[in-house]
Design a protein around this motif. Structure first.
Motif, PDB file in Angstrom:
ATOM      1  N   UNK A  19      -9.788 -26.373 -52.851  1.00  0.00           N
ATOM      2  CA  UNK A  19      -9.231 -27.779 -52.213  1.00  0.00           C
ATOM      3  C   UNK A  19     -10.043 -27.632 -50.888  1.00  0.00           C
ATOM      4  N   UNK A  20     -10.503 -28.761 -50.602  1.00  0.00           N
ATOM      5  CA  UNK A  20     -11.400 -28.986 -49.428  1.00  0.00           C
ATOM      6  C   UNK A  20     -10.625 -29.125 -48.028  1.00  0.00           C
ATOM      7  N   UNK A  21     -11.363 -28.936 -46.915  1.00  0.00           N
ATOM      8  CA  UNK A  21     -10.668 -28.942 -45.583  1.00  0.00           C
ATOM      9  C   UNK A  21      -9.968 -30.481 -45.565  1.00  0.00           C
ATOM     10  N   UNK A  22     -10.595 -31.412 -46.000  1.00  0.00           N
ATOM     11  CA  UNK A  22      -9.831 -32.718 -45.981  1.00  0.00           C
ATOM     12  C   UNK A  22      -8.423 -32.610 -46.711  1.00  0.00           C
ATOM     13  N   UNK A  23      -8.586 -31.998 -47.581  1.00  0.00           N
ATOM     14  CA  UNK A  23      -7.164 -32.018 -48.502  1.00  0.00           C
ATOM     15  C   UNK A  23      -6.089 -31.172 -47.694  1.00  0.00           C
ATOM     16  N   UNK A  24      -6.436 -30.208 -46.866  1.00  0.00           N
ATOM     17  CA  UNK A  24      -5.714 -29.385 -46.066  1.00  0.00           C
ATOM     18  C   UNK A  24      -4.740 -30.076 -45.156  1.00  0.00           C
ATOM     19  N   UNK A  25      -5.625 -31.350 -44.550  1.00  0.00           N
ATOM     20  CA  UNK A  25      -4.981 -32.111 -43.654  1.00  0.00           C
ATOM     21  C   UNK A  25      -4.296 -33.413 -44.165  1.00  0.00           C
ATOM     22  N   UNK A  26      -4.361 -33.544 -45.329  1.00  0.00           N
ATOM     23  CA  UNK A  26      -3.780 -34.734 -46.031  1.00  0.00           C
ATOM     24  C   UNK A  26      -2.505 -34.493 -46.471  1.00  0.00           C
ATOM     25  N   UNK A  27      -1.628 -35.825 -46.700  1.00  0.00           N
ATOM     26  CA  UNK A  27      -0.367 -35.862 -47.122  1.00  0.00           C
ATOM     27  C   UNK A  27      -0.455 -35.857 -48.619  1.00  0.00           C
ATOM     28  N   UNK A  28       0.436 -35.008 -49.241  1.00  0.00           N
ATOM     29  CA  UNK A  28       0.204 -34.967 -50.765  1.00  0.00           C
ATOM     30  C   UNK A  28       1.585 -35.108 -51.283  1.00  0.00           C
ATOM     31  N   UNK A  29       1.638 -36.053 -52.290  1.00  0.00           N
ATOM     32  CA  UNK A  29       3.070 -36.430 -52.678  1.00  0.00           C
ATOM     33  C   UNK A  29       2.870 -36.269 -54.429  1.00  0.00           C
ATOM     34  N   UNK A  30       3.753 -35.491 -54.878  1.00  0.00           N
ATOM     35  CA  UNK A  30       3.837 -35.510 -56.312  1.00  0.00           C
ATOM     36  C   UNK A  30       4.586 -36.786 -56.913  1.00  0.00           C
ATOM     37  N   UNK A  31       4.263 -37.643 -57.761  1.00  0.00           N
ATOM     38  CA  UNK A  31       4.973 -38.615 -58.470  1.00  0.00           C
ATOM     39  C   UNK A  31       5.275 -38.563 -59.815  1.00  0.00           C
ATOM     40  N   UNK A  32       5.935 -39.492 -60.539  1.00  0.00           N
ATOM     41  CA  UNK A  32       6.132 -39.294 -61.883  1.00  0.00           C
ATOM     42  C   UNK A  32       5.436 -40.537 -62.385  1.00  0.00           C
ATOM     43  N   UNK A  33       5.309 -40.776 -63.647  1.00  0.00           N
ATOM     44  CA  UNK A  33       4.561 -42.005 -64.358  1.00  0.00           C
ATOM     45  C   UNK A  33       5.335 -43.294 -64.005  1.00  0.00           C
ATOM     46  N   UNK A  34       6.632 -42.990 -63.858  1.00  0.00           N
ATOM     47  CA  UNK A  34       7.657 -44.240 -63.771  1.00  0.00           C
ATOM     48  C   UNK A  34       7.460 -44.713 -62.619  1.00  0.00           C
ATOM     49  N   UNK A  35       6.551 -44.203 -61.460  1.00  0.00           N
ATOM     50  CA  UNK A  35       6.452 -44.368 -60.042  1.00  0.00           C
ATOM     51  C   UNK A  35       5.058 -45.396 -60.226  1.00  0.00           C
ATOM     52  N   UNK A  36       4.246 -45.207 -61.240  1.00  0.00           N
ATOM     53  CA  UNK A  36       2.946 -46.066 -61.227  1.00  0.00           C
ATOM     54  C   UNK A  36       3.401 -47.562 -61.674  1.00  0.00           C
ATOM     55  N   UNK A  37       3.246 -48.513 -60.866  1.00  0.00           N
ATOM     56  CA  UNK A  37       3.310 -49.976 -61.331  1.00  0.00           C
ATOM     57  C   UNK A  37       2.594 -50.484 -62.222  1.00  0.00           C
ATOM     58  N   UNK A  38       2.969 -50.851 -63.508  1.00  0.00           N
ATOM     59  CA  UNK A  38       2.356 -51.395 -64.610  1.00  0.00           C
ATOM     60  C   UNK A  38       1.509 -50.109 -65.585  1.00  0.00           C
ATOM     61  N   UNK A  39       2.130 -49.099 -65.539  1.00  0.00           N
ATOM     62  CA  UNK A  39       1.386 -47.951 -66.188  1.00  0.00           C
ATOM     63  C   UNK A  39       1.711 -48.356 -67.535  1.00  0.00           C
TER      64      UNK A  39
END
Length: 342
Positions: A19-39
């Motif tokens: 993981x890069x330094x940028x990812x260390x500072x990012x906000x990361x959220x796990x989603x489900x496939x039901x959360x993807x609009x139009x999946x």
């Protein structure tokens, strides 16, 4: 630009590294496939084929098993993604912004003529720091055998350079395929932004066609405007690329119209599937693949959509500048590894 100016080596390193330094500072959220609009409504088969096209390049212990399964998978493409991936929303505090790019086609010749007298150069063996003016007007590279072809319009050449790849259509109807071959090291300056700064147009009036027409109507001032962008892109000839295929992206493989994204590899690994929810005048939701990069594509929610080849694709691409959201699909183990422990 996005465009195709990305190096394959840098892309592969970005993919396989931790993981890069940028990812260390990012906000990361796990989603489900039901959360993807139009999946459920997308053409997952098209995305699956695009993903497999570069999958073998993902030399990483968390990707290797997924790719091995993909090549022999007998279920539906949708079930493949749902079984082996987890949607991950990566945010850096900036709103989503999605633009598009294309592969230009411009007229030219393999020989210099009275009509075709603007050279298209390959990169010299030794690094150069000449400006665009020194190269195009002062002729500092003339006589060194670096010409791939000749074109008739310097403004069309500059837009081809902005895209980073393209096709030169020869008088007999055949074409020369061009890929990014390096640059002179000078920073890119936007022609549209400069016209706005000068008060000639407003930001809402500027487009590629407006810039081209203004340069042609004002040949002296237009030449000076072109020189305002000191950056100069060199090309390499792609001799064995089939005419029906797309250009070559940052993973050294051809890319697919409507399914390839250029991303910032500091946040999104090259080769990863990406669910894009684009808003704006013509919204759509689509599973795409991060197969390219661009010098101006920076941020967790910033991407460039490859729209296709030719003038029609260019006109459509030029109209896209929309908000939205992108969600990266990562192998399950990698997805959970990104979530900070409580």
């Amino acid at each position: 630009m996005g465009k195709l100016i990305g190096l394959a080596l840098a892309g592969l390193i970005g993919l396989a590294s931790p993981a890069s330094a940028a990812l260390d500072e990012a906000e990361i959220t796990l989603l489900s496939f039901e959360d993807l609009e139009g999946w459920q409504d997308d053409d997952h088969a098209a995305a699956f084929d695009t993903f497999l096209h570069t999958c073998e390049l993902l030399n990483d212990p968390q990707w290797d098993p997924v790719c091995a399964i993909g090549f022999d998978f007998t279920g539906t493409p949708r079930s493949f993604f749902e079984l082996f991936f987890r949607p991950v929303l990566i945010e850096d505090g900036q709103d989503g912004l999605f633009t598009a790019y294309y592969e230009p086609e411009i007229n030219g010749s393999e020989r210099r003529t009275s009509r075709y007298d603007v050279p298209v150069y390959r990169r010299p063996d030794t690094p150069v720091s000449y400006t665009r003016k020194q190269i195009e007007q002062d002729g500092v590279l003339e006589g060194r055998g670096l010409e791939i072809a000749w074109v008739e319009d310097p403004v069309e050449l500059q837009f081809l350079q902005i895209q980073g790849s393209g096709r030169i259509i020869l008088p007999d109807g055949s074409s020369i395929r061009l890929g990014f071959g390096g640059s002179n090291g000078h920073r890119y300056s936007s022609l549209g932004d400069e016209l706005v700064r000068r008060g000639i147009y407003t930001i809402h009036q500027v487009s590629a066609s407006v810039i081209k027409n203004w340069v042609r109507r004002n040949p002296v001032a237009g030449r000076e405007l072109l020189n305002h962008n000191r950056s100069y892109v060199f090309f390499t000839e792609l001799e064995h690329l089939p005419p029906a295929s797309g250009p070559v992206g940052a993973m050294s493989r051809t890319i697919s119209a409507g399914r390839t994204l250029a991303v910032d590899p500091a946040y999104t690994p090259l080769g990863a599937p990406v669910w894009l929810e684009k808003a704006g005048a013509e919204p759509f939701s689509r599973l795409m693949v991060a197969q390219d990069t661009g010098s101006r594509i920076k941020g967790a929610q910033r991407a460039d959509i490859f729209w296709g080849t030719g003038d029609d694709a260019g006109r459509e691409a030029g109209r896209i500048k929309d908000p939205g959201r992108m969600v990266v699909l990562l192998p399950i183990q990698r997805a959970y590894a990104l979530v900070p422990e409580d």
